[in-house]
Motif scaffolding. Structure first.
Motif, PDB file in Angstrom:
ATOM      1  N   PRO A  28       0.820  -1.144  -0.176  1.00 62.10           N
ATOM      2  CA  PRO A  28      -0.086  -0.067   0.025  1.00 62.10           C
ATOM      3  C   PRO A  28       0.778   1.306   0.116  1.00 62.10           C
ATOM      4  CG  PRO A  28      -0.208  -1.083   2.048  1.00 62.10           C
ATOM      5  CD  PRO A  28       0.852  -1.872   1.172  1.00 62.10           C
ATOM      6  N   GLU A  29       2.026   1.377   0.404  1.00 63.05           N
ATOM      7  CA  GLU A  29       3.090   2.354   0.414  1.00 63.05           C
ATOM      8  C   GLU A  29       3.434   2.886  -1.019  1.00 63.05           C
ATOM      9  OE1 GLU A  29       5.587  -1.409   0.347  1.00 63.05           O
ATOM     10  OE2 GLU A  29       3.731  -0.673   1.871  1.00 63.05           O
ATOM     11  N   ARG A  30       3.422   1.771  -1.962  1.00 64.51           N
ATOM     12  CA  ARG A  30       4.134   2.034  -3.179  1.00 64.51           C
ATOM     13  C   ARG A  30       2.545   2.264  -4.165  1.00 64.51           C
ATOM     14  NH1 ARG A  30       5.872   3.290  -7.660  1.00 64.51           N
ATOM     15  NH2 ARG A  30       6.949   1.961  -9.099  1.00 64.51           N
ATOM     16  N   LEU A  31       1.752   1.636  -4.080  1.00 63.74           N
ATOM     17  CA  LEU A  31       0.563   1.594  -4.862  1.00 63.74           C
ATOM     18  C   LEU A  31       0.210   3.103  -5.468  1.00 63.74           C
ATOM     19  CD1 LEU A  31      -1.423  -0.334  -6.449  1.00 63.74           C
ATOM     20  CD2 LEU A  31      -2.885  -0.098  -4.410  1.00 63.74           C
ATOM     21  N   PRO A  32       0.098   3.970  -4.525  1.00 66.22           N
ATOM     22  CA  PRO A  32      -0.336   5.198  -4.866  1.00 66.22           C
ATOM     23  C   PRO A  32       0.648   6.000  -5.747  1.00 66.22           C
ATOM     24  CG  PRO A  32      -0.923   5.125  -2.468  1.00 66.22           C
ATOM     25  CD  PRO A  32       0.041   4.037  -3.196  1.00 66.22           C
ATOM     26  N   SER A  33       2.109   5.947  -5.657  1.00 68.38           N
ATOM     27  CA  SER A  33       2.915   6.382  -6.513  1.00 68.38           C
ATOM     28  C   SER A  33       3.177   5.786  -7.736  1.00 68.38           C
ATOM     29  CB  SER A  33       4.219   6.598  -5.839  1.00 68.38           C
ATOM     30  OG  SER A  33       4.711   5.443  -5.653  1.00 68.38           O
ATOM     31  N   TRP A  34       2.798   4.344  -7.840  1.00 70.38           N
ATOM     32  CA  TRP A  34       2.637   3.830  -9.061  1.00 70.38           C
ATOM     33  C   TRP A  34       1.426   4.087  -9.993  1.00 70.38           C
ATOM     34  CZ3 TRP A  34      -1.162   0.299 -10.488  1.00 70.38           C
ATOM     35  CH2 TRP A  34      -1.254  -0.211 -11.675  1.00 70.38           C
ATOM     36  N   ALA A  35       0.168   4.298  -9.423  1.00 66.55           N
ATOM     37  CA  ALA A  35      -0.832   4.659  -9.900  1.00 66.55           C
ATOM     38  C   ALA A  35      -0.778   6.041 -10.597  1.00 66.55           C
ATOM     39  CB  ALA A  35      -2.189   4.621  -9.086  1.00 66.55           C
ATOM     40  N   ARG A  36      -0.073   7.115 -10.090  1.00 66.55           N
ATOM     41  CA  ARG A  36       0.302   8.249 -10.329  1.00 66.55           C
ATOM     42  C   ARG A  36       1.147   8.222 -11.623  1.00 66.55           C
ATOM     43  NH1 ARG A  36       0.282   9.420  -5.027  1.00 66.55           N
ATOM     44  NH2 ARG A  36       2.424   9.494  -4.905  1.00 66.55           N
ATOM     45  N   GLU A  37       2.240   7.451 -11.499  1.00 62.67           N
ATOM     46  CA  GLU A  37       2.955   7.109 -12.881  1.00 62.67           C
ATOM     47  C   GLU A  37       2.351   6.754 -13.877  1.00 62.67           C
ATOM     48  OE1 GLU A  37       6.550   4.827 -11.335  1.00 62.67           O
ATOM     49  OE2 GLU A  37       6.649   5.702  -9.556  1.00 62.67           O
ATOM     50  N   LEU A  38       1.627   5.595 -13.452  1.00 54.61           N
ATOM     51  CA  LEU A  38       0.843   4.938 -14.582  1.00 54.61           C
ATOM     52  C   LEU A  38      -0.237   6.016 -15.514  1.00 54.61           C
ATOM     53  CD1 LEU A  38       0.366   2.412 -16.412  1.00 54.61           C
ATOM     54  CD2 LEU A  38      -1.442   1.753 -14.859  1.00 54.61           C
ATOM     55  N   GLU A  39      -0.940   6.868 -14.468  1.00 54.91           N
ATOM     56  CA  GLU A  39      -1.769   7.695 -15.195  1.00 54.91           C
ATOM     57  C   GLU A  39      -0.945   8.667 -16.082  1.00 54.91           C
ATOM     58  OE1 GLU A  39      -5.126  10.878 -14.236  1.00 54.91           O
ATOM     59  OE2 GLU A  39      -4.811   9.179 -12.651  1.00 54.91           O
ATOM     60  N   ALA A  40       0.232   9.144 -15.425  1.00 55.10           N
ATOM     61  CA  ALA A  40       0.931  10.161 -16.270  1.00 55.10           C
ATOM     62  C   ALA A  40       1.561   9.604 -17.676  1.00 55.10           C
ATOM     63  CB  ALA A  40       2.059  10.558 -15.414  1.00 55.10           C
ATOM     64  N   ALA A  41       1.856   8.326 -17.456  1.00 54.91           N
ATOM     65  CA  ALA A  41       2.366   7.810 -18.633  1.00 54.91           C
ATOM     66  C   ALA A  41       0.983   7.304 -19.766  1.00 54.91           C
ATOM     67  CB  ALA A  41       2.904   6.314 -18.407  1.00 54.91           C
ATOM     68  N   ALA A  42      -0.114   7.177 -19.073  1.00 55.12           N
ATOM     69  CA  ALA A  42      -1.274   7.068 -20.075  1.00 55.12           C
ATOM     70  C   ALA A  42      -1.536   8.274 -20.722  1.00 55.12           C
ATOM     71  CB  ALA A  42      -2.567   6.642 -19.267  1.00 55.12           C
ATOM     72  N   ARG A  43      -1.505   9.364 -19.825  1.00 55.44           N
ATOM     73  CA  ARG A  43      -1.899  10.766 -20.390  1.00 55.44           C
ATOM     74  C   ARG A  43      -0.870  11.050 -21.600  1.00 55.44           C
ATOM     75  NH1 ARG A  43      -5.757  13.278 -18.037  1.00 55.44           N
ATOM     76  NH2 ARG A  43      -6.380  12.788 -15.890  1.00 55.44           N
ATOM     77  N   ALA A  44       0.437  10.676 -21.407  1.00 57.23           N
ATOM     78  CA  ALA A  44       1.427  11.119 -22.488  1.00 57.23           C
ATOM     79  C   ALA A  44       1.149  10.270 -23.688  1.00 57.23           C
ATOM     80  CB  ALA A  44       2.828  10.901 -21.815  1.00 57.23           C
ATOM     81  N   LEU A  45       0.835   8.853 -23.355  1.00 59.23           N
ATOM     82  CA  LEU A  45       0.291   8.084 -24.761  1.00 59.23           C
ATOM     83  C   LEU A  45      -0.900   8.477 -25.622  1.00 59.23           C
ATOM     84  CD1 LEU A  45       0.755   5.649 -26.688  1.00 59.23           C
ATOM     85  CD2 LEU A  45      -0.335   4.366 -24.593  1.00 59.23           C
ATOM     86  N   CYS A  46      -1.986   8.908 -24.656  1.00 59.58           N
ATOM     87  CA  CYS A  46      -2.970   9.567 -25.279  1.00 59.58           C
ATOM     88  C   CYS A  46      -2.828  10.723 -25.928  1.00 59.58           C
ATOM     89  CB  CYS A  46      -4.204   9.691 -24.210  1.00 59.58           C
ATOM     90  SG  CYS A  46      -4.761   7.998 -23.562  1.00 59.58           S
ATOM     91  N   ALA A  47      -1.858  11.666 -25.771  1.00 59.05           N
ATOM     92  CA  ALA A  47      -1.751  12.770 -26.291  1.00 59.05           C
ATOM     93  C   ALA A  47      -1.125  12.499 -27.532  1.00 59.05           C
ATOM     94  CB  ALA A  47      -0.750  13.724 -25.208  1.00 59.05           C
ATOM     95  N   VAL A  48      -0.228  11.390 -27.607  1.00 55.65           N
ATOM     96  CA  VAL A  48       0.268  11.423 -28.927  1.00 55.65           C
ATOM     97  C   VAL A  48      -0.053  10.388 -29.965  1.00 55.65           C
ATOM     98  CG1 VAL A  48       2.607  12.226 -28.077  1.00 55.65           C
ATOM     99  CG2 VAL A  48       2.261   9.880 -28.038  1.00 55.65           C
ATOM    100  N   SER A  49      -0.938   9.365 -29.253  1.00 57.78           N
ATOM    101  CA  SER A  49      -1.449   8.107 -30.158  1.00 57.78           C
ATOM    102  C   SER A  49      -1.868   8.523 -31.565  1.00 57.78           C
ATOM    103  CB  SER A  49      -2.238   7.225 -29.146  1.00 57.78           C
ATOM    104  OG  SER A  49      -2.887   6.397 -29.981  1.00 57.78           O
ATOM    105  N   GLU A  50      -1.748   7.864 -32.570  1.00 60.10           N
ATOM    106  CA  GLU A  50      -2.253   7.891 -33.877  1.00 60.10           C
ATOM    107  C   GLU A  50      -3.736   7.415 -33.575  1.00 60.10           C
ATOM    108  OE1 GLU A  50      -0.795   4.513 -36.468  1.00 60.10           O
ATOM    109  OE2 GLU A  50       0.778   5.095 -35.150  1.00 60.10           O
TER     110      GLU A  50
END
Length: 165
Positions: free
Chosen positions: A127-149
């Protein structure tokens, strides 16, 4: 979004169950798509033989001029779809992290970042790692959505497709 037109990559990526294809075909007919194989597929019960369902699905896609993507493209579409679902709040980070059971090849830096971050998920993540990992994943998702064809995670067919026209 037209669910029939969006089904090809989902079928190839194995996130669309064969039992769901007859009802999807029925909805496609209502939406204006038409072909002999599509009509036959729409008339099958969910519990029909999977090989018959698959054969009719592939034939219907062919008759409608909708080519099925290769596995790499389907996998990339799966990544983008999961990224959009996370960004839109339709799936949680844990759902996305656990939703990549299919082998996926990343083609861009953004896809690689999203895939590698999602792959870090484990049901034993503390539970100490889950919130930071979820934020990292969401940031990666936003970056992917921004450039996806693949805008919005969907393809669309354009005009309604009818066999032979």
């Amino acid at each position: 979004m037209d669910p029939w037109c969006d089904s090809g990559w989902r079928y190839v990526a194995e996130v669309l169950a064969p039992a769901d294809l007859p009802m999807l075909a029925a909805h496609a007919l209502v939406a204006g798509h038409d072909s002999p194989a599509l009509r036959e597929l729409a008339g099958l019960p969910r519990r029909s033989d999977e090989s018959e369902i698959r054969a009719l699905y592939v034939a219907a896609m062919d008759e409608l001029g909708l080519p099925l993507p290769d596995g790499v493209t389907a996998g990339r579409r799966l990544l983008v779809s999961l990224a959009w679902a996370l960004v839109r709040g339709e799936r949680s980070a844990v759902d996305v992290g656990g939703g990549l059971g299919w082998t996926v090849e990343a083609d861009t830096e953004e896809e690689s970042r999203f895939l590698s971050t999602a792959a870090e998920y484990s049901e034993w993540m503390g539970p100490e790692r889950l919130p930071s990992w979820a934020r990292e994943l969401e940031a990666a998702a936003r970056a992917l959505c921004a450039v996806s064809e693949y805008g919005g995670g969907h393809t669309g067919c354009g005009a309604v497709t009818r066999a032979g026209t």
